[in-house]
Design a protein around this motif. Sequence first.
Motif, PDB file in Angstrom:
ATOM      1  N   ILE A  39    -107.131 -11.317  31.652  1.00 51.51           N
ATOM      2  CA  ILE A  39    -107.393  -9.977  32.649  1.00 51.51           C
ATOM      3  C   ILE A  39    -108.593  -9.529  32.045  1.00 51.51           C
ATOM      4  CG2 ILE A  39    -106.127  -8.097  31.261  1.00 51.51           C
ATOM      5  CD1 ILE A  39    -105.226  -6.967  33.983  1.00 51.51           C
ATOM      6  N   GLN A  40    -108.871  -9.460  30.910  1.00 48.02           N
ATOM      7  CA  GLN A  40    -110.283  -9.134  30.321  1.00 48.02           C
ATOM      8  C   GLN A  40    -111.482 -10.223  30.600  1.00 48.02           C
ATOM      9  OE1 GLN A  40    -109.287  -9.352  25.978  1.00 48.02           O
ATOM     10  NE2 GLN A  40    -109.108  -7.140  26.127  1.00 48.02           N
ATOM     11  N   ASN A  41    -111.320 -11.408  30.757  1.00 48.00           N
ATOM     12  CA  ASN A  41    -112.006 -12.215  31.482  1.00 48.00           C
ATOM     13  C   ASN A  41    -112.360 -11.933  33.093  1.00 48.00           C
ATOM     14  OD1 ASN A  41    -112.925 -15.226  30.332  1.00 48.00           O
ATOM     15  ND2 ASN A  41    -111.256 -14.449  29.254  1.00 48.00           N
TER      16      ASN A  41
ATOM     17  N   MET B  85    -111.885  -8.876  34.407  1.00 46.92           N
ATOM     18  CA  MET B  85    -112.625  -7.600  34.579  1.00 46.92           C
ATOM     19  C   MET B  85    -113.988  -7.679  33.958  1.00 46.92           C
ATOM     20  SD  MET B  85    -109.354  -5.262  33.212  1.00 46.92           S
ATOM     21  CE  MET B  85    -110.142  -3.863  32.990  1.00 46.92           C
ATOM     22  N   LEU B  86    -114.170  -8.419  33.173  1.00 46.60           N
ATOM     23  CA  LEU B  86    -115.348  -8.275  32.374  1.00 46.60           C
ATOM     24  C   LEU B  86    -116.803  -7.877  33.240  1.00 46.60           C
ATOM     25  CD1 LEU B  86    -117.034  -8.481  29.382  1.00 46.60           C
ATOM     26  CD2 LEU B  86    -117.235 -11.001  30.020  1.00 46.60           C
ATOM     27  N   ALA B  87    -117.183  -8.974  34.171  1.00 40.77           N
ATOM     28  CA  ALA B  87    -118.469  -8.648  34.958  1.00 40.77           C
ATOM     29  C   ALA B  87    -118.248  -7.341  35.983  1.00 40.77           C
ATOM     30  CB  ALA B  87    -118.636  -9.958  35.814  1.00 40.77           C
ATOM     31  N   PRO B  88    -117.026  -7.195  36.479  1.00 40.28           N
ATOM     32  CA  PRO B  88    -117.310  -5.945  37.497  1.00 40.28           C
ATOM     33  C   PRO B  88    -117.389  -4.849  36.669  1.00 40.28           C
ATOM     34  CG  PRO B  88    -115.441  -7.446  38.121  1.00 40.28           C
ATOM     35  CD  PRO B  88    -115.936  -8.069  36.731  1.00 40.28           C
ATOM     36  N   VAL B  89    -116.706  -4.713  35.514  1.00 41.59           N
ATOM     37  CA  VAL B  89    -116.877  -3.355  34.895  1.00 41.59           C
ATOM     38  C   VAL B  89    -118.095  -3.108  34.072  1.00 41.59           C
ATOM     39  CG1 VAL B  89    -116.025  -2.300  32.737  1.00 41.59           C
ATOM     40  CG2 VAL B  89    -114.307  -3.283  34.131  1.00 41.59           C
ATOM     41  N   TYR B  90    -118.785  -4.423  33.718  1.00 38.06           N
ATOM     42  CA  TYR B  90    -119.862  -4.060  32.973  1.00 38.06           C
ATOM     43  C   TYR B  90    -121.325  -3.895  33.955  1.00 38.06           C
ATOM     44  CZ  TYR B  90    -124.640  -5.933  31.230  1.00 38.06           C
ATOM     45  OH  TYR B  90    -126.017  -5.719  30.930  1.00 38.06           O
ATOM     46  N   LEU B  91    -121.031  -4.462  35.106  1.00 44.13           N
ATOM     47  CA  LEU B  91    -122.202  -4.040  36.140  1.00 44.13           C
ATOM     48  C   LEU B  91    -121.926  -2.722  36.864  1.00 44.13           C
ATOM     49  CD1 LEU B  91    -122.386  -7.459  37.879  1.00 44.13           C
ATOM     50  CD2 LEU B  91    -124.171  -6.571  36.467  1.00 44.13           C
ATOM     51  N   GLN B  92    -120.585  -2.296  37.051  1.00 42.05           N
ATOM     52  CA  GLN B  92    -120.471  -0.873  37.920  1.00 42.05           C
ATOM     53  C   GLN B  92    -120.777  -0.001  36.622  1.00 42.05           C
ATOM     54  OE1 GLN B  92    -116.842  -0.644  40.164  1.00 42.05           O
ATOM     55  NE2 GLN B  92    -116.728  -2.784  39.870  1.00 42.05           N
TER      56      GLN B  92
ATOM     57  N   ILE C 186    -112.853   1.006  35.192  1.00 47.42           N
ATOM     58  CA  ILE C 186    -111.948   0.510  34.371  1.00 47.42           C
ATOM     59  C   ILE C 186    -110.554   0.148  35.143  1.00 47.42           C
ATOM     60  CG2 ILE C 186    -110.728  -0.123  32.240  1.00 47.42           C
ATOM     61  CD1 ILE C 186    -113.224   1.132  30.866  1.00 47.42           C
ATOM     62  N   SER C 187    -110.104   1.384  35.364  1.00 46.45           N
ATOM     63  CA  SER C 187    -108.602   1.352  36.164  1.00 46.45           C
ATOM     64  C   SER C 187    -108.675   0.633  37.491  1.00 46.45           C
ATOM     65  CB  SER C 187    -108.478   2.846  36.490  1.00 46.45           C
ATOM     66  OG  SER C 187    -107.165   2.833  37.208  1.00 46.45           O
ATOM     67  N   ASP C 188    -109.765   0.828  38.201  1.00 50.33           N
ATOM     68  CA  ASP C 188    -109.770   0.046  39.457  1.00 50.33           C
ATOM     69  C   ASP C 188    -110.225  -1.570  39.331  1.00 50.33           C
ATOM     70  OD1 ASP C 188    -109.686   2.397  40.912  1.00 50.33           O
ATOM     71  OD2 ASP C 188    -111.578   2.353  41.535  1.00 50.33           O
ATOM     72  N   ALA C 189    -110.784  -1.884  38.441  1.00 54.66           N
ATOM     73  CA  ALA C 189    -111.086  -3.258  37.978  1.00 54.66           C
ATOM     74  C   ALA C 189    -109.819  -4.024  37.599  1.00 54.66           C
ATOM     75  CB  ALA C 189    -112.109  -3.370  36.945  1.00 54.66           C
ATOM     76  N   ARG C 190    -108.870  -3.239  36.749  1.00 59.39           N
ATOM     77  CA  ARG C 190    -107.712  -3.909  36.102  1.00 59.39           C
ATOM     78  C   ARG C 190    -106.606  -3.916  37.351  1.00 59.39           C
ATOM     79  NH1 ARG C 190    -104.964  -4.840  31.503  1.00 59.39           N
ATOM     80  NH2 ARG C 190    -102.597  -4.657  31.922  1.00 59.39           N
ATOM     81  N   GLU C 191    -106.506  -3.182  38.121  1.00 58.72           N
ATOM     82  CA  GLU C 191    -105.808  -3.120  39.262  1.00 58.72           C
ATOM     83  C   GLU C 191    -106.064  -4.390  40.093  1.00 58.72           C
ATOM     84  OE1 GLU C 191    -104.452  -0.531  43.256  1.00 58.72           O
ATOM     85  OE2 GLU C 191    -105.641   0.617  41.725  1.00 58.72           O
ATOM     86  N   ASN C 192    -107.393  -4.529  40.698  1.00 56.13           N
ATOM     87  CA  ASN C 192    -107.806  -5.609  41.278  1.00 56.13           C
ATOM     88  C   ASN C 192    -107.596  -7.100  40.491  1.00 56.13           C
ATOM     89  OD1 ASN C 192    -109.265  -6.915  43.758  1.00 56.13           O
ATOM     90  ND2 ASN C 192    -111.081  -7.137  42.024  1.00 56.13           N
TER      91      ASN C 192
ATOM     92  N   LEU D 130    -105.316 -10.064  41.812  1.00 57.64           N
ATOM     93  CA  LEU D 130    -105.820 -11.486  41.923  1.00 57.64           C
ATOM     94  C   LEU D 130    -105.075 -12.363  41.252  1.00 57.64           C
ATOM     95  CD1 LEU D 130    -109.806 -10.650  41.672  1.00 57.64           C
ATOM     96  CD2 LEU D 130    -108.406 -11.505  43.912  1.00 57.64           C
ATOM     97  N   LEU D 131    -104.309 -12.060  40.227  1.00 60.19           N
ATOM     98  CA  LEU D 131    -103.371 -12.794  39.406  1.00 60.19           C
ATOM     99  C   LEU D 131    -102.341 -13.093  40.145  1.00 60.19           C
ATOM    100  CD1 LEU D 131    -104.058 -11.523  35.698  1.00 60.19           C
ATOM    101  CD2 LEU D 131    -104.671 -14.074  36.699  1.00 60.19           C
ATOM    102  N   LYS D 132    -101.587 -12.102  40.693  1.00 53.74           N
ATOM    103  CA  LYS D 132    -100.463 -12.062  41.223  1.00 53.74           C
ATOM    104  C   LYS D 132    -100.746 -13.082  42.542  1.00 53.74           C
ATOM    105  CE  LYS D 132     -97.048  -9.324  43.809  1.00 53.74           C
ATOM    106  NZ  LYS D 132     -96.522  -7.911  44.268  1.00 53.74           N
ATOM    107  N   ARG D 133    -101.890 -13.120  43.334  1.00 54.41           N
ATOM    108  CA  ARG D 133    -102.205 -13.974  44.282  1.00 54.41           C
ATOM    109  C   ARG D 133    -101.705 -15.473  43.745  1.00 54.41           C
ATOM    110  NH1 ARG D 133    -107.787 -14.293  47.880  1.00 54.41           N
ATOM    111  NH2 ARG D 133    -107.373 -16.383  48.836  1.00 54.41           N
ATOM    112  N   ILE D 134    -102.330 -15.824  42.818  1.00 50.46           N
ATOM    113  CA  ILE D 134    -102.186 -17.131  42.222  1.00 50.46           C
ATOM    114  C   ILE D 134    -101.032 -17.363  41.466  1.00 50.46           C
ATOM    115  CG2 ILE D 134    -104.738 -17.568  42.413  1.00 50.46           C
ATOM    116  CD1 ILE D 134    -104.919 -17.354  39.505  1.00 50.46           C
TER     117      ILE D 134
END
Length: 276
Positions: A95-97, A99-106, A146-152, A156-160
């Motif tokens: 999950i950190q993998n 979340m990394l880019a969305p959290v960093y850029l936002q 961070i909260s929104d990125a984790r939820e997203n 995504l993980l649930k999808r796969i």
Amino acid sequence: MIDVVNLEKSFGEHQVLKSINIKIEKGDIMVIVGPSGSGKSTFLRCLNCMEDPTGGQIIFNGVDIADMHVDINVHRRHIGMVFQHFNLFNNKTVIQNIMLAPVYLQCKDLKSLKRKNRINRFFNAFRKADKKKEITPVTVTKKKIISDARENALSLLKRIGLEDKADVYPSTLSGGQKQRVAIVRSLAMNPEVILFDEPTSALDPEMVGEVLDLIKALAKEGMTMVIVTHEMGFAREVANRVIFIDEGQILESGTPEEFFRNPQNPRLKDFLSKVL
């Protein structure tokens, strides 16, 4: 979406790409095939300037991203990339993998906005009323990002089907699982186009299907994709256009039916006779 004009790439004296011209439209599923060493992966890496082109233009949404004066990082946000060997960070959980880019850029955007507002507030004190700069409201916090990125990421993980792997490290995953995580990591950035560089070539045969099924699902949803692959059956089933590259040149392009049933170029005929 992407207009490639006279693209060239050389490594020293060796010219790998020779005057490539092609248009990639929104919703295209373009599959690129060709023999090893033909320039397929180099072409893909040039599309998001991971390799700087030697010549030509790459017009992405009206901007020539091959221009050295353009901030490529601004445009890369909209171009996803999935690598042959996954390129996951092994020291971070799944999950950190993701979340990394969305959290960093936002968070970077948030910091820039706050800095801009501070500067404008300071200088507004010395400006006339009609010359004051607008102060942009800050509607998010780092905690919210961070909260929104984790939820997203969890969605995504649930999808796969890998939501139970959220907090494990990539080293515990199979090759197929790693590649599916790499794909949803790209999706986490909401890209306009995703580039796939031989996404199944590093997988055991029994793991190929689960990755191709995910790519097929993205195709049905209308995601624009450019895929370098050796999977001819997959190319025939999913692509709306197949490109044959050899010795750094596009020798043939067409629909899957035209491409596989009635190839025109002698080099393509020879290639297909060996791989089909």
